[in-house]
Design a protein around this motif. Structure first.
Motif, PDB file in Angstrom:
ATOM      1  N   LYS A 143      82.197  -8.245 -68.001  1.00 56.23           N
ATOM      2  CA  LYS A 143      83.213  -8.025 -66.952  1.00 56.23           C
ATOM      3  C   LYS A 143      82.650  -8.338 -65.572  1.00 56.23           C
ATOM      4  N   SER A 144      81.441  -7.857 -65.285  1.00 54.73           N
ATOM      5  CA  SER A 144      80.850  -8.087 -63.953  1.00 54.73           C
ATOM      6  C   SER A 144      80.688  -9.577 -63.689  1.00 54.73           C
ATOM      7  N   ARG A 175      82.774 -12.238 -60.916  1.00 60.86           N
ATOM      8  CA  ARG A 175      81.981 -13.040 -59.973  1.00 60.86           C
ATOM      9  C   ARG A 175      82.187 -14.529 -60.217  1.00 60.86           C
ATOM     10  N   THR A 205      85.602  -3.088 -59.167  1.00 63.84           N
ATOM     11  CA  THR A 205      84.796  -4.279 -58.877  1.00 63.84           C
ATOM     12  C   THR A 205      85.631  -5.315 -58.132  1.00 63.84           C
ATOM     13  N   SER A 255      74.830   1.054 -55.627  1.00 65.59           N
ATOM     14  CA  SER A 255      76.077   0.402 -56.046  1.00 65.59           C
ATOM     15  C   SER A 255      75.987  -1.110 -55.926  1.00 65.59           C
ATOM     16  N   ALA A 256      76.094  -1.771 -57.077  1.00 65.18           N
ATOM     17  CA  ALA A 256      76.109  -3.234 -57.073  1.00 65.18           C
ATOM     18  C   ALA A 256      77.375  -3.761 -56.410  1.00 65.18           C
ATOM     19  N   GLN A 257      78.437  -2.967 -56.442  1.00 70.00           N
ATOM     20  CA  GLN A 257      79.685  -3.413 -55.806  1.00 70.00           C
ATOM     21  C   GLN A 257      79.522  -3.471 -54.295  1.00 70.00           C
ATOM     22  N   ILE A 282      75.203   2.746 -65.932  1.00 72.93           N
ATOM     23  CA  ILE A 282      76.126   3.666 -65.259  1.00 72.93           C
ATOM     24  C   ILE A 282      77.455   3.836 -66.021  1.00 72.93           C
ATOM     25  N   ASP A 283      77.926   2.769 -66.679  1.00 72.05           N
ATOM     26  CA  ASP A 283      79.217   2.862 -67.370  1.00 72.05           C
ATOM     27  C   ASP A 283      79.078   3.377 -68.806  1.00 72.05           C
ATOM     28  N   LYS A 335      84.424   7.053 -60.560  1.00 70.09           N
ATOM     29  CA  LYS A 335      84.805   5.904 -61.395  1.00 70.09           C
ATOM     30  C   LYS A 335      86.324   5.939 -61.627  1.00 70.09           C
TER      31      LYS A 335
HETATM   32  O1  LIG Z   1      79.149  -4.688 -59.707  1.00 63.97           O
HETATM   33  C1  LIG Z   1      79.747  -4.505 -60.782  1.00 63.97           C
HETATM   34  O2  LIG Z   1      80.234  -5.436 -61.446  1.00 63.97           O
HETATM   35  C2  LIG Z   1      79.854  -3.116 -61.288  1.00 63.97           C
HETATM   36  C3  LIG Z   1      79.074  -2.138 -60.731  1.00 63.97           C
HETATM   37  C4  LIG Z   1      79.157  -0.728 -61.139  1.00 63.97           C
HETATM   38  O3  LIG Z   1      79.845  -0.011 -60.139  1.00 63.97           O
HETATM   39  P1  LIG Z   1      79.123   0.571 -58.807  1.00 63.97           P
HETATM   40  O4  LIG Z   1      78.705  -0.552 -57.972  1.00 63.97           O
HETATM   41  O5  LIG Z   1      80.181   1.411 -58.150  1.00 63.97           O
HETATM   42  O6  LIG Z   1      77.971   1.390 -59.318  1.00 63.97           O
HETATM   43  C5  LIG Z   1      79.871  -0.539 -62.459  1.00 63.97           C
HETATM   44  O7  LIG Z   1      80.206   0.814 -62.628  1.00 63.97           O
HETATM   45  C6  LIG Z   1      81.104  -1.397 -62.583  1.00 63.97           C
HETATM   46  O8  LIG Z   1      81.699  -1.258 -63.852  1.00 63.97           O
HETATM   47  C7  LIG Z   1      80.788  -2.849 -62.402  1.00 63.97           C
END
Ligand SMILES: O=C(O)C1=C[C@@H](OP(=O)(O)O)[C@@H](O)[C@H](O)C1
Ligand SMILES: C=C(OP(=O)(O)O)C(=O)O
Length: 450
Positions: free
Chosen positions: A32-33, A37, A106, A178-180, A330-331, A358
């Motif tokens: 999904k991530s 992107r 995301t 947070s990667a987001q 995290i998920d 979440k």
């Molecule tokens: O960057 C991403 O693709 C994601 C980052 C995570 O969230 P956070 O950045 O809020 O931790 C994750 O929980 C989400 O399912 C996907």
């Protein structure tokens, strides 16, 4: 912008333990991530990008719609096969309606970085779950680029964004792992003259950095302290279209693998799973519990490590998962909690504060999932303590899934391993990340009512 990528009707399910072991060799849908992107970067690049293995879940379809509304030409050629004709970094246009990001954090957070750094005005909304999630974490850093945000109280969607086509480059230290947020800052940095710098005290998934490089940007990543990183991006690169192969999503494989561990006698292979080390904390934790997970056929596909995972059912014992591991899984905590409920002895998962924001409050919802099915669980500060049942989860409960796909799939896995059937109020949101989950589980013998 109204689209049809939303669960339209409630789908309740009652899950019984299967009479026979799970077995088979399957693929899970694309990551999904990486899928979000891929669509965003392809739309920002010049030229035509072909994507293979794109996740066709509702969250990713929202991103496709949004990038179309911003001017990209996006075509579905076949199952998981997509073509994107990009607009170039300065080529996006103002959307003529509200962008509806559905259930996807995301999509909303990454897109805010793009919208903030273009000289037009846009409005973003989402479903009831997403409208409850915090956006201040991206609004605060992005406002320093010169963009203006107007949100509901507490920084909630709907959100109006007056972008700045000549954004100031940021130097930002992430206050949450947070990667987001990291990705939103980097995406805004694409249009900024000069260097954008992000410090993350704990490393989070690096798909944005990898894909930026893949499309030709100059990105430097240096270690910082114990497990942190500094990421530096040179602004205004020439992003050039590239083909992308999306690996299977380890966060989706998680449900199949835990089911395979818990249903006695099972042996299941999940092929082509992404094994980026910033995503594999669940596999480490399961192995620490005594799980038999064998990885074979390791290879690199589309710049990401990939392998086949074979799971063999067996007894598990309790585990202590450190807080520093949380970003890499995290998920996966709801389904790890199901494994811990089945294990012998006590498990402790530390530092779960991010679970509260979440799709649902996943800390509270996971506690409710376990308690409804006769498993004792405590929350101490931000830690969860699960008291394992030694392979005897009572079950018999009704699980409220709260618009949260991961809870719905975790509840189904619990039902496959419990003594009495587990009822799930609504499984429709599974389609956000794992369309076809019930059918795929049935193909390995889960026997779920379709
Ligand atoms: O960057 C991403 O693709 C994601 C980052 C995570 O969230 P956070 O950045 O809020 O931790 C994750 O929980 C989400 O399912 C996907
Ligand atoms: C948290 C998740 O996704 P998002 O933040 O994109 O809604 C998830 O998929 O578990």
């Amino acid at each position: 912008m109204k689209t049809d990528h939303a669960p339209s009707s409630v789908r309740a399910l009652t899950v019984h333990a299967p009479r026979a072991p799970l077995s088979g060799s399957i693929h899970v849908p694309g990551d999904k991530s990486i899928s979000h992107r891929a669509l965003m970067f392809a739309a920002l690049a010049r030229g035509t990008t072909h994507i293979t293995g794109l996740l066709e879940g509702e969250d990713v379809l929202r991103t496709a719609d949004a990038m179309r509304a911003l001017g990209a030409d996006i075509i579905r050629d076949g199952v998981g096969e997509w073509t994107v004709k990009g607009c170039g970094l300065d080529g996006l246009r103002e959307p003529d309606d509200v962008l509806d990001m559905g259930n996807s954090g995301t999509a909303a957070r990454l897109l805010s970085g793009i919208l903030a750094s273009h000289g037009f005005t846009s409005v973003m909304t989402g479903d009831a779950s997403l409208r409850g999630r915090p956006m201040k974490r991206v609004m605060d850093p992005l406002a320093a680029t010169g963009a203006v945000f107007l949100s509901r109280q507490g920084g909630r969607l709907p959100l109006a964004i007056q972008g700045n086509g000549d954004p100031a480059p940021l130097s930002y230290r992430l206050p949450v792992a947070s990667a987001q947020v990291k990705s939103a800052v980097l995406l805004a940095g694409l249009n900024a003259a000069g260097e954008t710098r992000v410090e993350e005290p704990v490393a989070t998934r690096d798909h944005t950095e990898n894909m930026l490089r893949h499309f030709g940007a100059t990105v430097r990543v240096e270690p910082m302290g114990a497990g942190g990183r500094v990421i530096t991006l040179q602004g205004r690169p020439e992003l050039v279209a590239q083909d992308i192969v999306v690996p299977g999503d380890p966060s989706s494989a998680a449900f199949v693998l835990v089911a395979g561990l818990l249903v006695p006698g099972s042996k299941v292979v999940v092929q082509g799973v992404g094994l980026n080390p910033l995503r594999t904390g669940l596999f480490t934790s399961l192995r620490e519990m005594g799980a038999d997970l064998a990885i074979s056929n390791e290879r690199v596909e589309g710049g990401e490590p990939v392998g086949d995972i074979t799971v063999t059912a067996g007894a598990l014992h309790g585990v202590d998962v450190p807080a520093t591991r949380a970003p890499s899984m995290i998920d996966e905590y709801p389904v790890l909690a199901v494994a811990a409920a089945h294990a012998t002895g006590q498990s402790r998962f530390r530092g779960l504060e991010e679970l509260r924001v979440k799709e649902s409050d996943r800390l509270a919802a996971t506690v409710a999932l376990l308690e409804a099915n006769g498993v004792k669980v405590d929350v101490v500060g931000d830690d969860m303590i699960v008291h394992g049942t030694g392979g005897a989860i009572p079950g018999g409960g009704l699980v409220r899934t709260r618009m949260d796909h991961r809870l719905a799939m975790s509840a189904i896995v619990m039902g496959l391993a419990a003594s009495s059937p587990v009822s799930v109020d609504d499984t429709a949101f599974i389609d956000t990340s794992f369309p076809g989950f019930v059918a795929l589980m049935n193909s390995i013998g889960a026997g779920l009512a379709a």
